[in-house]
Design a protein around this motif. Structure first.
Motif, PDB file in Angstrom:
ATOM      1  N   LYS A   1      -6.956   1.892   7.317  1.00 13.77           N
ATOM      2  CA  LYS A   1      -6.064   0.803   6.918  1.00 13.77           C
ATOM      3  C   LYS A   1      -4.765   1.363   6.326  1.00 13.77           C
ATOM      4  O   LYS A   1      -3.655   0.983   6.734  1.00 13.77           O
ATOM      5  CB  LYS A   1      -6.787  -0.070   5.882  1.00 13.77           C
ATOM      6  CG  LYS A   1      -6.266  -1.475   5.778  1.00 13.77           C
ATOM      7  CD  LYS A   1      -7.004  -2.240   4.699  1.00 13.77           C
ATOM      8  CE  LYS A   1      -6.480  -1.889   3.345  1.00 13.77           C
ATOM      9  NZ  LYS A   1      -7.317  -2.287   2.230  1.00 13.77           N
ATOM     10  N   VAL A   2      -4.931   2.290   5.385  1.00 16.18           N
ATOM     11  CA  VAL A   2      -3.759   2.869   4.723  1.00 16.18           C
ATOM     12  C   VAL A   2      -2.938   3.680   5.718  1.00 16.18           C
ATOM     13  O   VAL A   2      -1.709   3.623   5.716  1.00 16.18           O
ATOM     14  CB  VAL A   2      -4.198   3.738   3.527  1.00 16.18           C
ATOM     15  CG1 VAL A   2      -3.014   4.455   2.923  1.00 16.18           C
ATOM     16  CG2 VAL A   2      -4.873   2.897   2.481  1.00 16.18           C
ATOM     17  N   GLY A   3      -3.625   4.408   6.594  1.00 12.98           N
ATOM     18  CA  GLY A   3      -2.938   5.240   7.574  1.00 12.98           C
ATOM     19  C   GLY A   3      -2.067   4.406   8.497  1.00 12.98           C
ATOM     20  O   GLY A   3      -0.939   4.787   8.827  1.00 12.98           O
ATOM     21  N   MET A   4      -2.589   3.252   8.904  1.00 15.79           N
ATOM     22  CA  MET A   4      -1.840   2.401   9.803  1.00 15.79           C
ATOM     23  C   MET A   4      -0.584   1.879   9.103  1.00 15.79           C
ATOM     24  O   MET A   4       0.519   1.898   9.654  1.00 15.79           O
ATOM     25  CB  MET A   4      -2.707   1.228  10.230  1.00 15.79           C
ATOM     26  CG  MET A   4      -2.558   0.863  11.663  1.00 15.79           C
ATOM     27  SD  MET A   4      -4.014   0.055  12.250  1.00 15.79           S
ATOM     28  CE  MET A   4      -3.746  -1.605  11.771  1.00 15.79           C
ATOM     29  N   ASN A   5      -0.789   1.440   7.865  1.00 20.63           N
ATOM     30  CA  ASN A   5       0.322   0.939   7.065  1.00 20.63           C
ATOM     31  C   ASN A   5       1.388   2.020   6.879  1.00 20.63           C
ATOM     32  O   ASN A   5       2.586   1.773   7.011  1.00 20.63           O
ATOM     33  CB  ASN A   5      -0.243   0.487   5.713  1.00 20.63           C
ATOM     34  CG  ASN A   5       0.782  -0.136   4.832  1.00 20.63           C
ATOM     35  OD1 ASN A   5       1.624   0.584   4.313  1.00 20.63           O
ATOM     36  ND2 ASN A   5       0.744  -1.439   4.659  1.00 20.63           N
TER      37      ASN A   5
ATOM     38  N   GLY B   1      -4.094   3.002  14.271  1.00 27.29           N
ATOM     39  CA  GLY B   1      -5.179   2.948  13.301  1.00 27.29           C
ATOM     40  C   GLY B   1      -6.415   3.678  13.768  1.00 27.29           C
ATOM     41  O   GLY B   1      -7.496   3.506  13.207  1.00 27.29           O
ATOM     42  N   ALA B   2      -6.271   4.487  14.790  1.00 29.60           N
ATOM     43  CA  ALA B   2      -7.426   5.247  15.278  1.00 29.60           C
ATOM     44  C   ALA B   2      -7.536   6.564  14.532  1.00 29.60           C
ATOM     45  O   ALA B   2      -6.535   7.187  14.192  1.00 29.60           O
ATOM     46  CB  ALA B   2      -7.277   5.500  16.765  1.00 29.60           C
TER      47      ALA B   2
ATOM     48  N   ALA C   1       0.837  -1.200   0.000  1.00 27.67           N
ATOM     49  CA  ALA C   1       0.000   0.000   0.000  1.00 27.67           C
ATOM     50  C   ALA C   1       0.869   1.247   0.000  1.00 27.67           C
ATOM     51  O   ALA C   1       0.598   2.206  -0.705  1.00 27.67           O
ATOM     52  CB  ALA C   1      -0.924   0.004   1.198  1.00 27.67           C
ATOM     53  N   THR C   2       1.925   1.206   0.785  1.00 28.07           N
ATOM     54  CA  THR C   2       2.820   2.366   0.811  1.00 28.07           C
ATOM     55  C   THR C   2       4.258   1.875   0.720  1.00 28.07           C
ATOM     56  O   THR C   2       4.571   0.764   1.148  1.00 28.07           O
ATOM     57  CB  THR C   2       2.671   3.170   2.120  1.00 28.07           C
ATOM     58  OG1 THR C   2       2.942   2.282   3.203  1.00 28.07           O
ATOM     59  CG2 THR C   2       1.287   3.736   2.262  1.00 28.07           C
ATOM     60  N   TYR C   3       5.089   2.696   0.192  1.00 27.50           N
ATOM     61  CA  TYR C   3       6.494   2.328   0.033  1.00 27.50           C
ATOM     62  C   TYR C   3       7.345   3.578   0.206  1.00 27.50           C
ATOM     63  O   TYR C   3       7.202   4.546  -0.544  1.00 27.50           O
ATOM     64  CB  TYR C   3       6.705   1.714  -1.355  1.00 27.50           C
ATOM     65  CG  TYR C   3       8.149   1.450  -1.704  1.00 27.50           C
ATOM     66  CD1 TYR C   3       8.825   0.367  -1.164  1.00 27.50           C
ATOM     67  CD2 TYR C   3       8.831   2.303  -2.570  1.00 27.50           C
ATOM     68  CE1 TYR C   3      10.140   0.141  -1.473  1.00 27.50           C
ATOM     69  CE2 TYR C   3      10.151   2.076  -2.889  1.00 27.50           C
ATOM     70  CZ  TYR C   3      10.804   0.991  -2.337  1.00 27.50           C
ATOM     71  OH  TYR C   3      12.111   0.759  -2.648  1.00 27.50           O
TER      72      TYR C   3
ATOM     73  N   ASN D   1       5.216   1.874   8.217  1.00 24.32           N
ATOM     74  CA  ASN D   1       6.313   1.992   7.241  1.00 24.32           C
ATOM     75  C   ASN D   1       7.199   3.183   7.556  1.00 24.32           C
ATOM     76  O   ASN D   1       8.417   3.098   7.486  1.00 24.32           O
ATOM     77  CB  ASN D   1       5.740   2.174   5.836  1.00 24.32           C
ATOM     78  CG  ASN D   1       5.637   0.870   5.112  1.00 24.32           C
ATOM     79  OD1 ASN D   1       6.166  -0.121   5.575  1.00 24.32           O
ATOM     80  ND2 ASN D   1       4.970   0.867   3.982  1.00 24.32           N
ATOM     81  N   LEU D   2       6.553   4.292   7.892  1.00 20.99           N
ATOM     82  CA  LEU D   2       7.300   5.523   8.163  1.00 20.99           C
ATOM     83  C   LEU D   2       8.206   5.336   9.366  1.00 20.99           C
ATOM     84  O   LEU D   2       9.388   5.699   9.328  1.00 20.99           O
ATOM     85  CB  LEU D   2       6.327   6.681   8.387  1.00 20.99           C
ATOM     86  CG  LEU D   2       6.949   8.034   8.689  1.00 20.99           C
ATOM     87  CD1 LEU D   2       7.803   8.496   7.525  1.00 20.99           C
ATOM     88  CD2 LEU D   2       5.878   9.074   8.968  1.00 20.99           C
TER      89      LEU D   2
END
Lengths: 289, 288
Positions: free
Chosen positions: B261-265, B234-235, A2-4, B269-270
């Motif tokens: 979902k995307v925010g948590m990912n 994810g809140a 989803a992110t990279y 990752n960050l």
């Protein structure tokens, strides 16, 4: 995926890419020999020839030019360009063609619907926006260049005209290789127009009646998913080629497309893999020359 | 927002593509474009970062200065956001053209960072009612390729991770006067805890579907979007709707699910990339 995110220092500098032979920046001395003629992108100072733009030095006999890497489009008569209508005026459209000044498309320089040949009347002027409105994309040919560098373009052939569904990619005009034809129906199942002005148009393979319609018939039916996949892949290949400063023409694009087939569309988004694909293409092109 | 003009054919192509789940650059609807992050790029700041999200380029500088606490919160320090949309990013931003959008983004950031558990604001206070750290977060948009909110959100979080605030000692002298002593040892610093800091996720509605990380072209096809602040758990800690069109309850629910979902990912990752870069990264400079 989803992110990279990758740290910038992971970006490796390609060692395999050779620097072009005569790369100059503004102010660099090209030669102190006075035998040469001064071309575009150069100036004389203290009997030395300097570069006024950043780019590659090109010599034709005694003429020295510097071809800039990144530039606005300098039009030449006969070039195929892609443009976007920015303004509808009286008797003419103003078109953005990536050049320094907006280009003009005269009402008398377009084909009338149905291919009628007659003088343009006041009614035609009123119907101008029906045919081409602001934001519309057209393909056209440069008819003449005015003294200030502005272009006059025409679409008086059925291969030119309004463009339908597809994607526009913008690259530097110096990356488009000049060829006999800039319209290509690629074997992978999409057609592209490589505008000399650095605008590249990718569209699904057109049907016969659409191709000959001069853009008067717009097909807004959904594009098949398989065609769409081919087009997106082509788009990513062209963007990748442009990023690594490779010349764009039908063969280089097709080779990149073929090299990219070993990856899925999602994988291809990663810059490392794209670099590899471009590198493969470069090797293959070098082998053939 | 910086707008591009699109023809009917291009718009149709983009909208149908989103419906098919394949966007014009080959992404699926819930994927971000690849990003490149760098920390410690500006040497005369307390912390800085540069983020490149395809054609969007953001530079963030953080500067910690001594100031007076706000009267409403006498024993807390605070963050101050400033966004500069440079005319380099889009000719539209020339002069005062970008001011409205800049204030909008700054307000969103202020609201999301204003929550109690985002950052230990009390630790930023030196002397209640008299002296605290004011952390100025300055954002410059160098290039605009769509999705400014998310890119700025990520870059700000990265810059705050990179921020080093000198340690201070408060001493009371013989007359009862308090004296502040700022440590000048570059290693004697306080680091900010970024664990609870949210990132922004914009979910744009295109046709019947919704996408994250819209490009400039996709933004031109989108009538309404929701900017969400999502933290590492994810809140959802903040939400704002942008755009002229209306959204139905159902689609808002769907968009929130995607956003979370995307925010948590994105957060996980960050944080792993930030750990890899390290706290005291000084780069070779972003021009190289």
């Amino acid at each position: 995926m989803a992110t990279y995110i990758r740290p910038a220092r992971k970006r490796k500098c390609s060692k395999t890419i050779q620097e072009p032979k005569r790369l100059v920046t503004p102010g660099d001395v090209i030669t102190s020999d006075t035998d040469f003629m001064r071309g575009h992108g150069t100036y004389m100072e203290e009997d030395k020839l300097h570069a006024s733009v950043a780019g590659v030095v090109e010599t034709v006999n005694k003429l020295i030019c510097v071809k800039p890497l990144k530039t606005r489009y300098n039009g030449e008569v006969g070039d195929v360009v892609i443009g976007r209508i920015t303004e509808v005026g009286q008797k003419r459209w103003k078109v953005d063609t990536n050049s320094r000044l907006n280009s003009a498309l005269m009402l008398s320089a377009v084909n009338l619907p149905g291919g009628e040949l007659r003088r343009r009347s006041a009614e035609d002027e009123l119907l101008m926006r029906e045919y081409l409105a602001e934001g519309d994309l057209i393909s056209a040919e440069v008819q003449s260049v005015f003294s200030d560098g502005a272009l006059s373009i025409h679409t008086r052939s059925l291969k030119y005209g309004k463009l339908g569904q597809g994607v526009l990619v913008t690259v530097s005009p110096s990356l488009i290789k000049r060829r006999k034809t800039h319209f290509h129906n690629l074997t992978c199942g999409a057609s592209i127009i490589l505008g000399n002005n650095g605008y590249v148009w990718i569209s699904p393979m057109a049907g016969a009646e659409e191709e000959e319609g001069g853009g008067f018939i717009q097909n807004l039916e959904p594009v098949l998913l398989s065609d769409r996949e081919v087009m997106t892949r082509l788009k990513n290949c062209i963007v990748g080629l442009a990023e690594y400063r490779m010349m764009l023409y039908d063969t280089s694009i097709l080779y990149t497309y073929e090299a990219s087939l070993k990856y899925t569309l999602e994988e291809l988004l990663k810059p490392e893999l794209m670099e590899e694909v471009v590198e493969d293409t470069r090797r293959r092109l070098e082998q053939e020359t | 927002m910086a707008k591009v003009q699109l023809s009917l054919g291009e718009k149709t192509f983009i909208i149908h593509g989103v419906q098919d789940g394949l966007r014009t650059d080959g992404r699926s609807c819930d994927a971000f474009r690849p990003m490149e992050l760098e920390c410690g790029v500006v040497s005369n700041t307390s912390g800085s970062s540069r983020l490149r999200l395809s054609n969007t380029e953001i530079l963030v500088g953080v500067k910690a200065e001594m100031g007076k606490p706000r009267p409403t919160r006498p024993n807390e320090g605070y963050l101050e956001f400033f966004i500069d949309l440079s005319a380099n990013a889009s000719p539209e931003f020339e002069g005062r053209g970008g001011e409205e959008l800049a204030t909008e983004i700054a307000n969103t950031l202020t609201l999301t960072y204003d929550l109690k558990n985002v950052l230990d604001y009390q630790a930023l206070c030196v002397l209640p009612q008299q002296c605290c750290w004011v952390v100025y977060v300055d954002v410059v948009v160098l290039e605009c390729g769509g999705n400014l909110f998310d890119a700025i959100g990520i870059a700000v979080k990265a810059a705050l991770y990179n921020t080093r605030i000198p340690k201070v000692k408060v001493q009371v002298d013989s007359e009862g006067q308090e004296e502040i002593e700022v440590s000048d040892d570059p290693h004697d610093v306080v680091l900010l805890d970024t664990c609870n800091m949210p990132v922004l996720v914009t979910v744009s509605k295109i046709g019947q579907q919704h996408v994250v990380d819209a490009t400039l072209e996709e933004e031109a096809c989108c009538l309404a979007c929701i900017v969400m602040a999502v933290n590492a758990k994810g809140a959802l800690v903040g939400m704002e709707k942008k755009g002229s069109s209306s959204l139905t309850m159902d689609s808002i629910q769907d968009m929130i699910t995607t956003g979370k979902k995307v925010g948590m990912n994105l957060n996980s990752n960050l944080s792993s990339v930030l750990q890899e870069i390290g706290r005291d990264a000084s780069s070779s400079g972003f021009l190289s």
